[in-house]
Design an enzyme around this catalytic site. Structure first.
Site, PDB file in Angstrom:
ATOM      1  N   HIS A  82       3.934   7.028   7.598  1.00  0.00           N
ATOM      2  CA  HIS A  82       4.961   5.984   7.476  1.00  0.00           C
ATOM      3  C   HIS A  82       6.214   6.595   6.859  1.00  0.00           C
ATOM      4  O   HIS A  82       6.229   7.762   6.453  1.00  0.00           O
ATOM      5  CB  HIS A  82       4.457   4.783   6.672  1.00  0.00           C
ATOM      6  CG  HIS A  82       4.126   5.058   5.241  1.00  0.00           C
ATOM      7  ND1 HIS A  82       3.064   5.848   4.861  1.00  0.00           N
ATOM      8  CD2 HIS A  82       4.719   4.640   4.074  1.00  0.00           C
ATOM      9  CE1 HIS A  82       3.010   5.899   3.540  1.00  0.00           C
ATOM     10  NE2 HIS A  82       4.014   5.182   3.036  1.00  0.00           N
ATOM     11  N   HIS A  84       8.068   5.983   4.112  1.00  0.00           N
ATOM     12  CA  HIS A  84       8.396   6.085   2.692  1.00  0.00           C
ATOM     13  C   HIS A  84       8.562   7.541   2.286  1.00  0.00           C
ATOM     14  O   HIS A  84       7.832   8.419   2.755  1.00  0.00           O
ATOM     15  CB  HIS A  84       7.324   5.400   1.843  1.00  0.00           C
ATOM     16  CG  HIS A  84       7.482   3.898   1.815  1.00  0.00           C
ATOM     17  ND1 HIS A  84       6.458   3.037   1.491  1.00  0.00           N
ATOM     18  CD2 HIS A  84       8.575   3.107   2.078  1.00  0.00           C
ATOM     19  CE1 HIS A  84       6.896   1.788   1.543  1.00  0.00           C
ATOM     20  NE2 HIS A  84       8.165   1.808   1.905  1.00  0.00           N
ATOM     21  N   ASP A  86       7.916   9.547  -0.189  1.00  0.00           N
ATOM     22  CA  ASP A  86       6.883  10.431  -0.732  1.00  0.00           C
ATOM     23  C   ASP A  86       5.929  10.916   0.345  1.00  0.00           C
ATOM     24  O   ASP A  86       5.027  11.711   0.056  1.00  0.00           O
ATOM     25  CB  ASP A  86       6.118   9.743  -1.867  1.00  0.00           C
ATOM     26  CG  ASP A  86       5.461   8.427  -1.456  1.00  0.00           C
ATOM     27  OD1 ASP A  86       6.028   7.727  -0.598  1.00  0.00           O
ATOM     28  OD2 ASP A  86       4.385   8.099  -2.000  1.00  0.00           O
ATOM     29  N   HIS A  87       6.152  10.471   1.584  1.00  0.00           N
ATOM     30  CA  HIS A  87       5.327  10.928   2.701  1.00  0.00           C
ATOM     31  C   HIS A  87       6.122  11.717   3.751  1.00  0.00           C
ATOM     32  O   HIS A  87       5.516  12.280   4.662  1.00  0.00           O
ATOM     33  CB  HIS A  87       4.656   9.730   3.375  1.00  0.00           C
ATOM     34  CG  HIS A  87       3.655   9.043   2.504  1.00  0.00           C
ATOM     35  ND1 HIS A  87       2.294   9.177   2.656  1.00  0.00           N
ATOM     36  CD2 HIS A  87       3.827   8.211   1.433  1.00  0.00           C
ATOM     37  CE1 HIS A  87       1.667   8.460   1.734  1.00  0.00           C
ATOM     38  NE2 HIS A  87       2.583   7.864   0.981  1.00  0.00           N
ATOM     39  N   HIS A 171       1.025  -2.427   5.045  1.00  0.00           N
ATOM     40  CA  HIS A 171       1.837  -1.910   3.941  1.00  0.00           C
ATOM     41  C   HIS A 171       3.214  -2.568   4.009  1.00  0.00           C
ATOM     42  O   HIS A 171       3.492  -3.355   4.924  1.00  0.00           O
ATOM     43  CB  HIS A 171       1.927  -0.383   4.037  1.00  0.00           C
ATOM     44  CG  HIS A 171       2.504   0.278   2.817  1.00  0.00           C
ATOM     45  ND1 HIS A 171       2.082  -0.017   1.542  1.00  0.00           N
ATOM     46  CD2 HIS A 171       3.474   1.232   2.675  1.00  0.00           C
ATOM     47  CE1 HIS A 171       2.763   0.724   0.681  1.00  0.00           C
ATOM     48  NE2 HIS A 171       3.613   1.474   1.340  1.00  0.00           N
ATOM     49  N   ASP A 242      -0.590   4.665   3.447  1.00  0.00           N
ATOM     50  CA  ASP A 242      -0.613   3.586   2.467  1.00  0.00           C
ATOM     51  C   ASP A 242      -1.117   2.305   3.127  1.00  0.00           C
ATOM     52  O   ASP A 242      -0.702   1.945   4.233  1.00  0.00           O
ATOM     53  CB  ASP A 242       0.779   3.375   1.883  1.00  0.00           C
ATOM     54  CG  ASP A 242       1.205   4.531   0.994  1.00  0.00           C
ATOM     55  OD1 ASP A 242       0.424   5.496   0.859  1.00  0.00           O
ATOM     56  OD2 ASP A 242       2.310   4.473   0.437  1.00  0.00           O
ATOM     57  N   HIS A 306      -3.659   9.933  -3.570  1.00  0.00           N
ATOM     58  CA  HIS A 306      -2.465   9.093  -3.737  1.00  0.00           C
ATOM     59  C   HIS A 306      -2.578   8.261  -5.010  1.00  0.00           C
ATOM     60  O   HIS A 306      -2.522   7.042  -4.997  1.00  0.00           O
ATOM     61  CB  HIS A 306      -2.299   8.201  -2.498  1.00  0.00           C
ATOM     62  CG  HIS A 306      -0.955   7.543  -2.387  1.00  0.00           C
ATOM     63  ND1 HIS A 306      -0.694   6.297  -2.937  1.00  0.00           N
ATOM     64  CD2 HIS A 306       0.203   7.915  -1.793  1.00  0.00           C
ATOM     65  CE1 HIS A 306       0.535   5.932  -2.676  1.00  0.00           C
ATOM     66  NE2 HIS A 306       1.120   6.908  -1.971  1.00  0.00           N
TER      67      HIS A 306
END
Length: 378
Positions: A82, A84, A86-87, A171, A242, A306
């Site tokens: 996805h 976001h 941090d990914h 999510h 997530d 995570h």
């Protein structure tokens, strides 16, 4: 077999011990470059033929790779769960480093459409140049066009296949899980039977092993099926992005050897967060929620990752400081299978079940998951 290397296991932000999310999966064929001698097989796959898949690429992933033996030249595909940061914030830098290292082979990128927009902006504003083709596969198009299949196939060799299927999750933004299925097939020549039948070693043996029916100099007809046993090994790992609803993976985890799932916090903390601000739900899973799902589905192996930065790396259930014991006990209260909490550079070997099909009988060896230590080479 699949070899997992966790390159980042922190949620949202990095900590001193954990980088943000990234997971490398090496697709190993134990029979590549092996020399068959009787019943023994030398498992010495060439380091130049160790394809791997990267799932998520948080900021700093390329720095983490420097502490491992993984090569960007052997990277077969990148999968982004996805959008976001941090990914995915580490993706442009990793691609740039692959280019500067001399990579020229095409690279598959499976990701939400928005990732293509991100890369286009990076190219336009920083003059990023990639000397290799980036084969972008939009997840939304895979799900729309292929219906129930939801699969991307990558042929690593004639007898080595990788299938990546996609499952939508729940999510704050569209998030997905990737099912990584490696299939290795090989033909095993029954040399003892050939010798017993009076057929000496010759070029005919090789043809039989390749599936060809042959005729000897004495005009004897030999069928490949009578002298060759087929062995198939399937290894399946499901890696979720997530997600606050593990039950969405009910179909995906059927016959999976391992589930890798986020456990951002304990159930107590999750409930407290939701109660404190009813208008905002971070939409993550607790270790308890994941453990409950895994127990219900009779999963034998799960790895949690995570983790919120509030949890320190040590494991001490008696400490008042939140630490990994809190996460572990939250999962163990409901899950009775094999449980691991991932740390950066942890490595796991996943061996799928081996099915052997011969003229006499069918047999199957059980799958197994094993922690094999740290990937850090320094």
């Amino acid at each position: 077999m699949l070899k997992l290397t966790f390159l980042g296991t922190s949620a949202g932000v990095p900590t001193k011990q954990r980088n943000v999310t990234a997971l490398a999966i090496e697709c190993l064929n134990p029979h590549t470059s092996g020399v068959q001698q009787g019943s023994r097989q030398q498992n010495n796959q060439s380091k130049k033929s160790r394809p791997w898949v990267l799932i998520d690429c948080g900021e700093g992933t390329q720095q983490q790779l420097l502490h491992t033996k993984l090569s960007l030249h052997q990277l077969a595909a990148i999968c982004i769960t996805h959008v976001h940061g941090d990914h995915c914030y580490g993706l442009p830098g990793l691609l740039a480093s692959a280019a500067m290292s001399g990579r020229r082979e095409p690279l598959t990128l499976i990701a939400p459409k928005a990732i293509a927009t991100l890369l286009e902006a990076i190219v336009a504003t920083t003059e990023l140049y990639l000397p290799f083709a980036l084969d972008f596969i939009a997840i939304e198009e895979v799900l729309a066009e292929q219906g129930d299949t939801n699969k991307v196939s990558i042929s690593l060799s004639d007898q080595h296949q990788l299938d990546i299927d996609i499952t939508p999750l729940s999510h704050r933004v569209a998030s997905y899980a990737f099912g990584i299925t490696q299939t290795i097939s090989r033909r095993i020549l029954n040399t003892d039977k050939l010798v017993a039948d009076g057929i000496p070693a010759s070029a005919l043996w090789g043809k039989l092993q390749q599936g060809e029916d042959v005729t000897t100099e004495g005009n004897r007809q030999l069928r490949s099926v009578d002298y060759v046993d087929n062995e198939i090994q399937r290894t399946r790992v499901v890696v979720a992005g997530d997600n606050d609803a593990p039950n969405l993976l009910s179909k995906a985890v059927i016959n999976a050897d391992l589930l890798v799932h986020e456990a951002t916090y304990t159930h107590e903390v999750m409930m407290a967060i939701q109660a404190r601000n009813p208008d905002y739900d971070p939409m993550h899973s607790s270790a308890h929620v994941v453990g409950t799902f895994a127990q219900k589905m009779n999963l034998k192996n799960i790895i949690l990752t995570h983790f919120s930065a509030r949890y320190q790396n040590f494991d001490n259930p008696d400490s008042e400081t939140p630490n990994m014991a809190y996460i572990r006990l939250d999962a163990e209260s409901v899950y009775k299978g094999n449980l691991w909490l991932a740390a950066d550079f942890d490595q796991y070997m996943v061996d799928g079940a081996v099915e052997s099909v011969s003229n006499q009988e069918n047999s199957q060896e059980e799958s197994r998951v094993q922690y094999i230590g740290s990937a850090r080479s320094d």
